[in-house]
Design a protein around this motif. Sequence first.
Motif: not given
Length: 196
Positions: A85, A87, A151, A154-155, A166
């Motif tokens: 991942v 970021g 996103n 995921v964040d 991300s």
Amino acid sequence: MTVIDNSAVETLFTKARTHNVWQDRDVSDETLHELYHLMHFGPTSMNCQPTRILFLRSQEAKERLKPALLPGNQEKTMKAPVVAVLGFDTEFHEHLPRMFSHNKDAKSLFEGKPDFIHTTAFRNSSIQGGYFILAARALGLDAGPMSGFNNAAVDEAFFPDGKVKSNFLCNLGYGDAEALFPRQERFAFEEICEVL
């Protein structure tokens, strides 16, 4: 600087492919450290280095990621030996006194400017992401970069403090060459380039 030989060009560019099917082979911690070591020499503006990387290896970590993936990306990601991942740190400028030490005012250029921070962090983490893929290939790994994910999800799952956002995901491992799709067409120079 010297021109690299054709074998290196093939490894990095002309014969390298994006993989979706993976061999059952682990990627060592040593390889991940070496990948980062190579990648971190790539250029960023003001040496800002905003990229932050989580290497998801455990099934538990990948399962946390799975709900954020588009359905077409789930199986290949769950089966990848490692999912990176990538970021970007929205507080990268706090490190500029160390990373860009010859300019004592660099940090102040970003303070109170969230749009400038975001644009700089996103752009430079994308540049670093390109070097990440090349570093993986240079070490004999195959890469499967992708942007088909949520996103925000995921964040929330991996960067809950809100400081890191991300950018993209990249599956890593040793791809199954037999499962590759035929290489798709690329634009010709004359279609998208001009020399002025």
